[in-house]
Design a protein around this motif. Structure first.
Motif, PDB file in Angstrom:
ATOM      1  N   CYS A   1       0.840  -1.195   0.000  1.00 17.71           N
ATOM      2  CA  CYS A   1       0.000   0.000   0.000  1.00 17.71           C
ATOM      3  C   CYS A   1       0.878   1.249   0.000  1.00 17.71           C
ATOM      4  O   CYS A   1       1.920   1.291   0.669  1.00 17.71           O
ATOM      5  CB  CYS A   1      -0.895  -0.026   1.232  1.00 17.71           C
ATOM      6  SG  CYS A   1      -1.966   1.410   1.394  1.00 17.71           S
TER       7      CYS A   1
ATOM      8  N   HIS B   1       0.311   3.927   1.450  1.00 16.72           N
ATOM      9  CA  HIS B   1       0.266   4.609   2.740  1.00 16.72           C
ATOM     10  C   HIS B   1       1.424   4.171   3.634  1.00 16.72           C
ATOM     11  O   HIS B   1       2.356   4.925   3.846  1.00 16.72           O
ATOM     12  CB  HIS B   1      -1.093   4.361   3.428  1.00 16.72           C
ATOM     13  CG  HIS B   1      -1.236   5.031   4.750  1.00 16.72           C
ATOM     14  ND1 HIS B   1      -1.843   4.419   5.819  1.00 16.72           N
ATOM     15  CD2 HIS B   1      -0.838   6.246   5.186  1.00 16.72           C
ATOM     16  CE1 HIS B   1      -1.829   5.247   6.860  1.00 16.72           C
ATOM     17  NE2 HIS B   1      -1.233   6.363   6.502  1.00 16.72           N
ATOM     18  N   MET B   2       1.385   2.942   4.130  1.00 22.13           N
ATOM     19  CA  MET B   2       2.435   2.468   5.035  1.00 22.13           C
ATOM     20  C   MET B   2       2.875   1.051   4.698  1.00 22.13           C
ATOM     21  O   MET B   2       3.373   0.330   5.557  1.00 22.13           O
ATOM     22  CB  MET B   2       1.958   2.542   6.489  1.00 22.13           C
ATOM     23  CG  MET B   2       1.746   3.968   6.979  1.00 22.13           C
ATOM     24  SD  MET B   2       1.138   4.065   8.677  1.00 22.13           S
ATOM     25  CE  MET B   2       2.568   3.505   9.585  1.00 22.13           C
ATOM     26  N   GLY B   3       2.676   0.657   3.440  1.00 24.24           N
ATOM     27  CA  GLY B   3       3.190  -0.632   2.999  1.00 24.24           C
ATOM     28  C   GLY B   3       2.335  -1.836   3.339  1.00 24.24           C
ATOM     29  O   GLY B   3       2.812  -2.967   3.266  1.00 24.24           O
ATOM     30  N   GLY B   4       1.085  -1.620   3.703  1.00 20.97           N
ATOM     31  CA  GLY B   4       0.190  -2.729   4.039  1.00 20.97           C
ATOM     32  C   GLY B   4      -0.069  -3.648   2.852  1.00 20.97           C
ATOM     33  O   GLY B   4       0.178  -3.284   1.694  1.00 20.97           O
TER      34      GLY B   4
ATOM     35  N   CYS C   1      -7.394  -1.330   1.534  1.00 24.95           N
ATOM     36  CA  CYS C   1      -6.266  -1.853   2.311  1.00 24.95           C
ATOM     37  C   CYS C   1      -6.753  -2.368   3.659  1.00 24.95           C
ATOM     38  O   CYS C   1      -7.482  -1.672   4.375  1.00 24.95           O
ATOM     39  CB  CYS C   1      -5.219  -0.757   2.500  1.00 24.95           C
ATOM     40  SG  CYS C   1      -3.767  -1.346   3.396  1.00 24.95           S
TER      41      CYS C   1
ATOM     42  N   TRP D   1      -5.147  -2.589   6.357  1.00 23.58           N
ATOM     43  CA  TRP D   1      -4.545  -1.931   7.527  1.00 23.58           C
ATOM     44  C   TRP D   1      -5.307  -0.672   7.945  1.00 23.58           C
ATOM     45  O   TRP D   1      -5.736  -0.559   9.077  1.00 23.58           O
ATOM     46  CB  TRP D   1      -3.081  -1.601   7.261  1.00 23.58           C
ATOM     47  CG  TRP D   1      -2.170  -2.792   7.412  1.00 23.58           C
ATOM     48  CD1 TRP D   1      -2.539  -4.108   7.579  1.00 23.58           C
ATOM     49  CD2 TRP D   1      -0.751  -2.787   7.424  1.00 23.58           C
ATOM     50  NE1 TRP D   1      -1.435  -4.904   7.673  1.00 23.58           N
ATOM     51  CE2 TRP D   1      -0.321  -4.126   7.586  1.00 23.58           C
ATOM     52  CE3 TRP D   1       0.208  -1.789   7.281  1.00 23.58           C
ATOM     53  CZ2 TRP D   1       1.026  -4.479   7.632  1.00 23.58           C
ATOM     54  CZ3 TRP D   1       1.542  -2.138   7.325  1.00 23.58           C
ATOM     55  CH2 TRP D   1       1.944  -3.472   7.504  1.00 23.58           C
ATOM     56  N   HIS D   2      -5.482   0.291   7.048  1.00 20.38           N
ATOM     57  CA  HIS D   2      -6.123   1.555   7.445  1.00 20.38           C
ATOM     58  C   HIS D   2      -7.196   1.996   6.454  1.00 20.38           C
ATOM     59  O   HIS D   2      -7.696   3.113   6.559  1.00 20.38           O
ATOM     60  CB  HIS D   2      -5.092   2.686   7.576  1.00 20.38           C
ATOM     61  CG  HIS D   2      -3.870   2.300   8.344  1.00 20.38           C
ATOM     62  ND1 HIS D   2      -2.673   2.001   7.739  1.00 20.38           N
ATOM     63  CD2 HIS D   2      -3.679   2.131   9.680  1.00 20.38           C
ATOM     64  CE1 HIS D   2      -1.769   1.680   8.664  1.00 20.38           C
ATOM     65  NE2 HIS D   2      -2.355   1.742   9.851  1.00 20.38           N
ATOM     66  N   GLY D   3      -7.514   1.182   5.495  1.00 18.71           N
ATOM     67  CA  GLY D   3      -8.659   1.463   4.631  1.00 18.71           C
ATOM     68  C   GLY D   3      -8.423   2.309   3.405  1.00 18.71           C
ATOM     69  O   GLY D   3      -9.392   2.685   2.736  1.00 18.71           O
ATOM     70  N   TYR D   4      -7.181   2.639   3.049  1.00 18.41           N
ATOM     71  CA  TYR D   4      -6.987   3.345   1.776  1.00 18.41           C
ATOM     72  C   TYR D   4      -7.657   2.532   0.676  1.00 18.41           C
ATOM     73  O   TYR D   4      -7.538   1.301   0.643  1.00 18.41           O
ATOM     74  CB  TYR D   4      -5.500   3.482   1.451  1.00 18.41           C
ATOM     75  CG  TYR D   4      -4.836   4.741   1.932  1.00 18.41           C
ATOM     76  CD1 TYR D   4      -5.155   5.300   3.150  1.00 18.41           C
ATOM     77  CD2 TYR D   4      -3.866   5.365   1.161  1.00 18.41           C
ATOM     78  CE1 TYR D   4      -4.516   6.457   3.595  1.00 18.41           C
ATOM     79  CE2 TYR D   4      -3.218   6.513   1.591  1.00 18.41           C
ATOM     80  CZ  TYR D   4      -3.554   7.057   2.813  1.00 18.41           C
ATOM     81  OH  TYR D   4      -2.913   8.184   3.241  1.00 18.41           O
TER      82      TYR D   4
HETATM   83  S1  FES Z   1      -0.993   0.784   4.977  1.00 19.34           S
HETATM   84 FE1  FES Z   1      -2.673   0.745   3.626  1.00 19.34          FE
HETATM   85  S2  FES Z   1      -4.043   2.188   4.397  1.00 19.34           S
HETATM   86 FE2  FES Z   1      -2.344   2.295   5.717  1.00 19.34          FE
END
Ligand code: FES
Length: 132
Positions: A53, A55-58, A93, A95-98
């Motif tokens: 992802c 965002h943070m690699g999820g 995602c 992890w955090h929904g992106y």
């Molecule tokens: S790592 Fe994917 S939304 Fe945060």
């Protein structure tokens, strides 16, 4: 969890499976060398992205595949609820929904954010390869 791709003679091409393994809105997530890649079918075509992802690699490629949500306007131009748009499938995602367009890999709300595309090909014999 992902499956392992089979290396082809071309060291950068990895066989990920058969065409029939990836139906419309289906996916395969495979390890290819040091990368994990998700392969999806959207509108009959295959697309592939690295499983990271923006965002943070999820593990984005293992997220839920859902239709886009569109706000509806009533006759007065006011918000009148929402509806699913099955012509624009997204992946969310875990992890955090992106949320990203499955077709383009671009973030649903901010187009400057996107997934890393991976070249994918489908042979006439019904094999699917990615190139990493
Ligand atoms: S790592 Fe994917 S939304 Fe945060």
């Amino acid at each position: 969890m992902s499956e392992s791709a089979t290396s082809a003679p071309d060291k950068q091409a990895w066989r990920v499976g058969a065409s029939a393994d990836i139906p419309e809105h289906g996916r395969l997530v495979v390890d290819a060398g040091d990368k994990t890649v998700g392969v999806f079918r959207v509108d009959g075509r295959l697309v592939a992205y690295e499983n990271r992802c923006a965002h943070m690699g999820g593990p984005i490629c293992q997220g839920l595949i859902v239709p886009a949500v569109r706000e509806k306007l009533n006759e007065a131009g006011q918000l009148g609820g929402s509806e699913f748009d099955e012509s624009d499938m997204h992946i969310a995602c875990p992890w955090h929904g992106y949320e990203y367009s499955l077709k383009t890999g671009r973030h649903a709300g901010k187009k400057s954010i996107g997934l890393r595309p991976v070249p994918v090909e489908e042979t006439a014999d019904g094999d699917v390869y990615i190139h990493v």
